[in-house]
Design an enzyme around this catalytic site. Structure first.
Site, short mmCIF file in Angstrom:
data_model
loop_
_atom_site.label_atom_id
_atom_site.label_comp_id
_atom_site.label_asym_id
_atom_site.label_seq_id
_atom_site.Cartn_x
_atom_site.Cartn_y
_atom_site.Cartn_z
N LYS A 175 -46.21 12.30 29.06
CA LYS A 175 -47.55 12.20 29.88
C LYS A 175 -48.32 11.35 29.02
O LYS A 175 -48.83 10.47 29.54
CB LYS A 175 -48.12 13.47 30.05
CG LYS A 175 -49.65 13.36 30.88
CD LYS A 175 -49.97 14.88 31.31
CE LYS A 175 -51.42 14.97 31.62
NZ LYS A 175 -51.84 16.19 32.14
N GLY A 219 -48.83 19.10 32.08
CA GLY A 219 -47.45 18.95 31.53
C GLY A 219 -46.78 20.22 31.98
O GLY A 219 -45.59 19.75 32.58
N ARG A 220 -47.25 21.43 31.81
CA ARG A 220 -46.24 22.63 32.11
C ARG A 220 -46.14 22.87 33.65
O ARG A 220 -45.29 23.42 34.31
CB ARG A 220 -46.80 23.99 31.42
CG ARG A 220 -48.05 24.19 31.90
CD ARG A 220 -48.83 25.16 30.84
NE ARG A 220 -50.24 25.25 31.05
CZ ARG A 220 -51.30 24.82 30.43
NH1 ARG A 220 -50.59 23.42 29.71
NH2 ARG A 220 -52.38 24.95 30.39
N GLU A 226 -48.98 29.25 27.70
CA GLU A 226 -49.80 27.91 27.37
C GLU A 226 -51.11 28.21 28.45
O GLU A 226 -52.18 27.59 28.11
CB GLU A 226 -49.08 27.10 27.75
CG GLU A 226 -49.62 25.57 26.56
CD GLU A 226 -48.41 24.66 26.74
OE1 GLU A 226 -47.72 24.68 25.86
OE2 GLU A 226 -48.82 23.69 27.64
N HIS A 246 -26.90 44.33 26.51
CA HIS A 246 -26.12 44.41 25.36
C HIS A 246 -26.82 44.11 24.46
O HIS A 246 -26.38 44.13 23.25
CB HIS A 246 -25.09 43.88 25.84
CG HIS A 246 -23.94 44.33 26.72
ND1 HIS A 246 -23.02 45.42 26.37
CD2 HIS A 246 -24.00 44.03 27.72
CE1 HIS A 246 -22.59 45.52 27.52
NE2 HIS A 246 -23.14 45.00 28.59
N GLU A 253 -42.65 14.03 18.61
CA GLU A 253 -41.33 14.18 18.93
C GLU A 253 -40.55 13.24 19.71
O GLU A 253 -39.53 12.61 19.32
CB GLU A 253 -41.24 15.52 19.43
CG GLU A 253 -41.57 16.70 18.14
CD GLU A 253 -43.14 17.16 18.62
OE1 GLU A 253 -43.72 16.15 18.87
OE2 GLU A 253 -43.37 18.26 18.15
N LYS A 256 -50.47 18.74 17.43
CA LYS A 256 -50.19 17.35 17.71
C LYS A 256 -50.98 16.65 16.69
O LYS A 256 -50.50 15.83 15.90
CB LYS A 256 -50.48 16.79 18.96
CG LYS A 256 -49.55 17.30 20.15
CD LYS A 256 -49.71 16.61 21.47
CE LYS A 256 -48.84 17.05 22.34
NZ LYS A 256 -48.82 16.37 23.71
#
Ligand code: G6Q
Length: 547
Positions: free
Chosen positions: A208, A268-269, A354, A385, A214, A513
């Site tokens: 965005k 973003g999410r 978030e 399990h 990263e 960030k």
């Protein structure tokens, strides 16, 4: 101005009082009412969803009080503001319009006097052309070869959504292979690139802001890998950008023609419905991407137009609130009985945590109640399990969502019946448990001696009374997956309003960030640093032991 005291409102107080009267009631007792499933379940035929919330520690009074709380919180009024483009993300002065991205009726939605549907449709058309061209071979690599592999480079909201959807719908895939690289750890990129041929690989840089450390680091590494083999001229055939930041995309060296825009009203999410979903469209074909949008759009109408008492996201939100704020449940398990959905809990972690991991309310005051829970989970039966032991027998109180499908896309022998047998029986066991008498009876029937029965019994009793929502879809398709995601998005929205927090900013992420960029030069140079005593010494060790 007086502080707004949510816990002092009559609606909260009524719930508090009611909680004291119902908290010890067992689901076994509540199920003495034969019609409980009819009272506490919803069937949405157009999407083939059954939502059974009867295995919750509620009765009709609880439900009424919860709905009163939702009503006073004015969730529907706020939802209308969101859908119509009001700037409800007030700390960033932004509208919140992921719903406009799937507005299939195309009714105009205005932000700052501009109908956003015009650009949204333009981008959708560009995505359609690009994904079709890529699959048909109209779009080729620089040496004339067809693209066989698409690598989405992004992180957080620019990674988790498309990655989860491509995995969940891979049965329907018709396009090139898709890969996702998110971590700045070079291992992530290394392991993907080692399998690929630059001539047939396309990189989608999804960011965005187009400034995320990263993603930009990974994109530069990918560009280097490509150009070392094919030269700088290869970038225009092998790099696509998805972003709101045209300037930065051009600076990176990606042609504006190869850029798919989205807008600051897309969080973003919540961005998988936007150009960020390009990898989905390439992998599944554009028609399936549209079906995915349509599924979400159906839930948007359901959420906006259905009375609270029959509104699935509202009820999911109210029940989560009930356990979070009255039963002290600090975590919530999401358990999809579908291997295709194994990434769903991780995806949902971001959307929920978030959005509602906040401590400051509408008025800017610190809240004195719990907000967003810890979301976690795993696909069934793998979870059975491992951690189900703790849900059944541990001291923590963990409400669960069981997600299942009547008809799986694939058919492999009788696997599905066996999978779903676990889905049904686990929900039942969590809710109703196994009483002392039942345990003794079972052990006796198994021929266990009386002294052993005495020793074993306390360990084999299951208290039960663990709440379970069963979300059962007729099928797993692009449409129903779109619907499932939108159900949770709106649940989270409704809870944010109930807790009076801004679900759409993420200052906690922004902090990371900024801090990473400050510390980086100190790892490269041997400079003395001004951090606290612990961090300072850790950095020193890192610098002095680095080979
Ligand atoms: C999502 C968050 C965050 C964001 C990533 C990537 O709501 O804001 O997860 O998506 O930090 O940001 P960019 O897309 O700007 O690279």
């Amino acid at each position: 101005m007086n502080k707004f005291e949510l816990k002092n409102t009559p609606q909260w107080q009524n719930l508090e009082k009611h909680y004291l009267s119902i908290r010890k009631t067992h689901l076994r007792e509540l199920f003495e009412n034969e019609n409980r499933f009819n009272t506490f379940s919803i069937r949405e035929n157009n999407l083939g969803i059954t939502f059974d919330y009867s295995k919750n520690i509620i009765n009709s009074d609880t439900f009424k009080l919860l709905m009163e709380f939702v009503k006073t919180a004015m969730v529907n009024e706020y939802a209308k503001k969101m859908f119509s483009g009001e700037k409800i993300n007030w700390t960033e002065k932004r509208a919140v319009l992921h719903t406009a991205l799937r507005n299939r009726s195309n009714t105009p939605i205005c932000v700052d006097g501009k109908n956003v549907m015009i650009e949204i449709n333009e981008v959708l058309n560009k995505m359609k052309k690009f994904s079709n061209d890529l699959r048909s071979g109209e779009w080729l690599g620089v040496t004339g070869k067809k693209i066989t592999d698409v690598v989405n480079i992004g992180i957080g909201g620019s990674d988790l959504g498309p990655k989860m959807v491509c995995e969940a719908l891979k049965y329907y895939a018709v396009g090139p292979n898709v890969h996702f690289v998110s971590n700045i750890d070079g291992a992530d990129m290394y392991e993907v690139l080692k399998k690929l041929n630059p001539e047939t690989t396309l990189f989608i840089v999804a960011s965005k802001t187009f400034t995320t450390l990263e993603t930009i680091t990974n994109a530069l590494t990918a560009r280097n890998w490509l150009t070392v083999k094919l030269g700088d001229k290869a970038v225009k055939n092998h790099f696509i950008a998805l972003s709101t930041n045209t300037k930065k995309v051009i600076e990176f060296g990606i042609d504006e023609k190869n850029m798919f825009i989205f807008w600051d009203f897309v969080g973003g999410r919540y961005s998988l419905w936007s150009a960020i979903g390009l990898s989905i469209a390439c992998y599944l074909g554009f028609d399936k991407f549209v079906e995915f949008l349509e599924g979400a759009s159906c839930i948007d109408s359901h959420f906006l137009n259905t009375p609270y008492e029959k509104n699935i996201p509202i009820i999911m939100a109210a029940l989560g609130f009930w356990y979070n704020n009255f039963f002290g449940a600090s975590s919530y398990a999401v358990l999809p009985y579908s291997q295709y959905l194994h990434k769903f809990p991780v995806y949902l972690q971001q959307v929920d945590m978030e959005s509602n991991g906040k401590t400051v309310n509408f008025e800017g005051d610190r809240v004195d109640y719990e907000t967003g829970p810890i979301i976690w989970g795993e696909s069934g039966t793998n979870g059975q399990h491992s951690f189900y032991q703790l849900i059944h027998h541990g001291t923590k109180f963990i409400p669960c969502d069981f997600i299942g499908f009547v008809n799986p896309p694939e058919r492999v022998g009788d696997h599905h019946e066996k999978l779903m047998a676990n889905y049904f029986v686990q929900g039942e066991a969590l809710a109703f448990g196994l009483s002392k008498d039942e345990v003794i009876e079972n052990l006796r029937k198994a021929g266990v001696s009386l002294p052993d029965i005495k020793v074993l019994t306390p360990h084999k009793i299951f208290e039960g009374n663990k709440p379970v929502n069963s979300i059962l879809f007729d099928e797993l398709t692009p449409k129903t997956l779109g619907a499932l995601i939108a159900l949770y998005e709106h649940k989270i929205f409704a809870q944010g309003i109930m807790w009076r927090v801004n679900s759409f900013d993420q200052w906690g992420v922004e902090l990371g960030k900024v801090l990473a960029n400050i510390i980086l030069p100190e790892l490269k140079a041997q400079a003395d640093n001004k951090h606290d005593n612990s961090t300072k010494n850790l950095i020193k060790i890192f610098n002095s032991h680095k080979k």
